[in-house]
Design a protein around this motif. Structure first.
Motif, mmCIF file in Angstrom:
data_model
loop_
_atom_site.group_PDB
_atom_site.id
_atom_site.type_symbol
_atom_site.label_atom_id
_atom_site.label_comp_id
_atom_site.label_asym_id
_atom_site.label_seq_id
_atom_site.Cartn_x
_atom_site.Cartn_y
_atom_site.Cartn_z
ATOM 1 N N PRO A 110 -9.679 -32.384 -21.806
ATOM 2 C CA PRO A 110 -9.820 -31.166 -20.997
ATOM 3 C C PRO A 110 -9.178 -31.259 -19.609
ATOM 4 N N ILE B 159 -8.803 -28.806 -15.990
ATOM 5 C CA ILE B 159 -9.291 -27.625 -15.285
ATOM 6 C C ILE B 159 -8.052 -26.829 -14.909
ATOM 7 N N SER C 70 -15.916 -18.976 -13.759
ATOM 8 C CA SER C 70 -15.727 -20.348 -14.212
ATOM 9 C C SER C 70 -17.009 -20.801 -14.893
ATOM 10 N N GLU D 39 -18.955 -23.494 -18.051
ATOM 11 C CA GLU D 39 -18.871 -24.010 -19.415
ATOM 12 C C GLU D 39 -18.416 -22.964 -20.422
ATOM 13 N N TYR E 15 -14.643 -22.690 -21.331
ATOM 14 C CA TYR E 15 -13.954 -23.752 -22.059
ATOM 15 C C TYR E 15 -13.143 -23.097 -23.172
ATOM 16 N N GLN F 230 -10.200 -24.216 -26.426
ATOM 17 C CA GLN F 230 -9.334 -25.166 -27.118
ATOM 18 C C GLN F 230 -8.222 -24.391 -27.801
ATOM 19 N N GLU G 127 -7.316 -28.899 -24.630
ATOM 20 C CA GLU G 127 -8.580 -28.352 -24.146
ATOM 21 C C GLU G 127 -8.484 -28.033 -22.656
ATOM 22 N N TYR H 49 -10.786 -26.049 -19.228
ATOM 23 C CA TYR H 49 -11.866 -25.298 -18.603
ATOM 24 C C TYR H 49 -11.163 -24.366 -17.633
ATOM 25 N N ASN H 50 -11.300 -23.065 -17.845
ATOM 26 C CA ASN H 50 -10.608 -22.074 -17.032
ATOM 27 C C ASN H 50 -11.405 -21.683 -15.796
ATOM 28 N N ARG I 284 -12.903 -15.149 -24.061
ATOM 29 C CA ARG I 284 -12.751 -15.121 -22.602
ATOM 30 C C ARG I 284 -12.569 -13.692 -22.108
#
Length: 155
Positions: A23, A25, A90, A92, A95, A97, A103, A105-106, A145
């Motif tokens: 992952p 960020i 932002s 969890e 997240y 994939q 992966e 985290y946006n 999202r």
């Protein structure tokens, strides 16, 4: 120093070559565009085959508003005279994939594009189609999202 699209991809690929699919960020902007009937513009993403909102990752040296403008232009062919920041999201639940296993985290700055101009057009490989949808009749399948963004800004 701003990077062009190809340089940006090289930057991300260089990082990926060091960490693999672990992952990252990723900070970026998402843009809400409304038409005269207050419908929201969605793009059918070519990587996931889901409907999402225009937007993408920030390039080194770029502001969030500049990211919104660049992504709006690259993905839709539209330009906005002004952007209004609606919020930053932002956590969890952001997240993601990618189909290739990468992966992220946006961290997403959500902007409303005001007074757009230009001709709506699919101009890159990231989109298969662009279409406006009513909030009461959202497209399917819908990117998770995009759903979270719409809920957060109460569009």
């Amino acid at each position: 120093m701003k990077m062009e699209g190809e340089e940006r991809m090289e930057y991300i690929q260089e990082i990926r070559s060091k960490i693999g699919t672990r992952p990252l960020i990723i900070v970026g902007s998402t843009v809400l565009v409304h038409d005269e009937q207050e419908r929201v513009l969605f793009q059918l993403r070519s990587d996931t085959e889901e409907w999402g909102l225009p937007g993408g990752a920030m390039e080194p040296g770029e502001s969030l508003e500049e990211t919104a403008g660049r992504e709006l232009w690259e993905e839709t062919g539209l330009q906005a005279s002004e952007f209004t920041l609606l919020g930053t999201l932002s956590g969890e639940e952001f997240y993601f994939q990618y189909p290739n296993g990468d992966e992220v985290y946006n961290v997403i700055a959500v902007f409303r594009a005001d007074q757009t101009k230009g001709k709506l057009s699919v101009s890159n490989a990231e989109s298969e189609a662009l279409r406006f949808f009513s909030i009461d009749a959202l497209p399917s399948p819908l990117d998770e999202r995009a759903k979270l963004v719409l809920e957060a800004v109460n569009t």
